[in-house]
Design a protein around this motif. Structure first.
Motif, PDB file in Angstrom:
ATOM      1  N   PHE A   7     -34.533  89.856 -64.138  1.00 45.44           N
ATOM      2  CA  PHE A   7     -35.603  90.508 -64.891  1.00 45.44           C
ATOM      3  C   PHE A   7     -35.540  90.188 -66.383  1.00 45.44           C
ATOM      4  O   PHE A   7     -36.204  90.817 -67.179  1.00 45.44           O
ATOM      5  CB  PHE A   7     -35.554  92.023 -64.665  1.00 45.44           C
ATOM      6  N   SER A   8     -34.721  89.221 -66.744  1.00 43.18           N
ATOM      7  CA  SER A   8     -34.547  88.860 -68.151  1.00 43.18           C
ATOM      8  C   SER A   8     -35.386  87.645 -68.503  1.00 43.18           C
ATOM      9  O   SER A   8     -35.587  86.742 -67.688  1.00 43.18           O
ATOM     10  CB  SER A   8     -33.072  88.555 -68.406  1.00 43.18           C
ATOM     11  N   ASP A  10     -34.398  85.626 -70.860  1.00 42.19           N
ATOM     12  CA  ASP A  10     -33.367  84.632 -71.161  1.00 42.19           C
ATOM     13  C   ASP A  10     -32.593  84.318 -69.884  1.00 42.19           C
ATOM     14  O   ASP A  10     -31.814  85.135 -69.408  1.00 42.19           O
ATOM     15  CB  ASP A  10     -32.423  85.162 -72.236  1.00 42.19           C
ATOM     16  N   LYS A  11     -32.801  83.139 -69.337  1.00 40.17           N
ATOM     17  CA  LYS A  11     -32.194  82.782 -68.052  1.00 40.17           C
ATOM     18  C   LYS A  11     -30.916  81.941 -68.193  1.00 40.17           C
ATOM     19  O   LYS A  11     -30.444  81.379 -67.227  1.00 40.17           O
ATOM     20  CB  LYS A  11     -33.197  81.995 -67.191  1.00 40.17           C
ATOM     21  N   THR A  12     -30.379  81.842 -69.410  1.00 39.60           N
ATOM     22  CA  THR A  12     -29.157  81.052 -69.574  1.00 39.60           C
ATOM     23  C   THR A  12     -28.025  81.700 -68.793  1.00 39.60           C
ATOM     24  O   THR A  12     -27.923  82.924 -68.736  1.00 39.60           O
ATOM     25  CB  THR A  12     -28.744  80.925 -71.058  1.00 39.60           C
ATOM     26  N   PRO A  13     -27.155  80.892 -68.219  1.00 40.59           N
ATOM     27  CA  PRO A  13     -26.055  81.458 -67.427  1.00 40.59           C
ATOM     28  C   PRO A  13     -25.043  82.209 -68.292  1.00 40.59           C
ATOM     29  O   PRO A  13     -24.932  81.961 -69.491  1.00 40.59           O
ATOM     30  CB  PRO A  13     -25.418  80.236 -66.761  1.00 40.59           C
ATOM     31  N   TYR A  14     -24.315  83.093 -67.643  1.00 41.91           N
ATOM     32  CA  TYR A  14     -23.279  83.888 -68.314  1.00 41.91           C
ATOM     33  C   TYR A  14     -22.202  82.982 -68.902  1.00 41.91           C
ATOM     34  O   TYR A  14     -21.721  83.197 -69.993  1.00 41.91           O
ATOM     35  CB  TYR A  14     -22.671  84.865 -67.298  1.00 41.91           C
ATOM     36  N   LYS A  15     -21.838  81.975 -68.170  1.00 40.47           N
ATOM     37  CA  LYS A  15     -20.764  81.079 -68.598  1.00 40.47           C
ATOM     38  C   LYS A  15     -21.235  79.637 -68.447  1.00 40.47           C
ATOM     39  O   LYS A  15     -21.705  79.243 -67.384  1.00 40.47           O
ATOM     40  CB  LYS A  15     -19.521  81.340 -67.743  1.00 40.47           C
ATOM     41  N   THR A  16     -21.066  78.836 -69.499  1.00 46.29           N
ATOM     42  CA  THR A  16     -21.532  77.445 -69.473  1.00 46.29           C
ATOM     43  C   THR A  16     -20.388  76.448 -69.533  1.00 46.29           C
ATOM     44  O   THR A  16     -20.608  75.273 -69.792  1.00 46.29           O
ATOM     45  CB  THR A  16     -22.488  77.180 -70.656  1.00 46.29           C
TER      46      THR A  16
END
Length: 155
Positions: A7-8, A10-16
Motif C-alpha cells: 500500500f506504499s 515507495d516500492k523500493t526494497p527494504y534491503k538492497t
C-alpha cells in the motif's frame, strides 16, 4: 522482509545489498574476521575489528604497543599495501592518546584508532566478472596475517 510495500507509493526494497561476515567465533563473537558486501555501486570486501567494546579495544592496543615491530611489518607489507592502498580506516579516531599511553609512543597513531579495519572497493563490472571470486580470495589472503594478529590480541 519487514517492509510491507503493498500500500506504499515507495516500492523500493527494504534491503538492497547482500553481506557476509566470517570470523572464528561466530556471529556474536567479538573477534576479527572477513566481510564482503555486494550492492550496486557500493561493493567491497574487507575485514578486521570494527568498534570493539572497551575491554577488547584495550587488548588490541596493548598488543600493538607490545609488538609494534610485528604490527608495522604487517601494515607495511608490499602485498597488503597493494590490496589496501589507503591502509586502515580512520573514521573514528581519538584526538588525544588513550589513557595510559604517551604521545611520544611510535605506535600512537594506531593506538588512537577505535576500529581496526581495511577495505577494498569493487566496481559493478568487477563484481560481474568471472575473476571476482579470485579477487575476493586474494583480498582475504592479503589481510590474513592482520586478522590473526587482532585475534591473538583477543585471546
Amino acid at each position: 522482509m519487514y517492509r510491507d510495500v503493498r500500500f506504499s507509493s515507495d516500492k523500493t526494497p527494504y534491503k538492497t545489498n547482500m553481506g557476509a561476515y566470517l570470523n572464528k567465533g561466530g556471529k556474536k563473537s567479538p573477534t576479527a574476521g572477513y566481510y564482503m558486501h555486494v550492492e550496486s555501486g557500493r561493493s567491497m570486501a574487507g575485514g578486521g575489528l570494527w568498534m570493539p567494546m572497551a575491554p577488547e579495544l584495550s587488548k588490541v592496543r596493548q598488543e600493538i604497543d607490545y609488538n609494534y615491530a610485528e604490527w608495522s611489518k604487517i601494515i607495511g607489507d608490499r602485498n597488503f599495501k597493494k590490496v589496501f592502498p589507503d591502509g586502515l580506516e580512520e573514521e573514528e579516531k581519538l584526538s588525544r592518546p588513550p589513557k595510559g599511553y604517551d604521545d611520544e609512543n611510535p605506535a600512537i597513531e594506531f593506538l588512537k584508532l577505535k576500529s581496526f579495519i581495511v577495505t577494498r572497493t569493487f566496481t559493478d563490472a568487477e563484481v560481474q566478472a568471472k575473476s571476482f571470486l579470485k579477487e575476493i580470495i586474494k583480498t582475504f589472503q592479503a589481510m590474513d596475517v592482520f586478522v590473526h594478529f587482532l585475534n591473538r590480541a583477543l585471546e
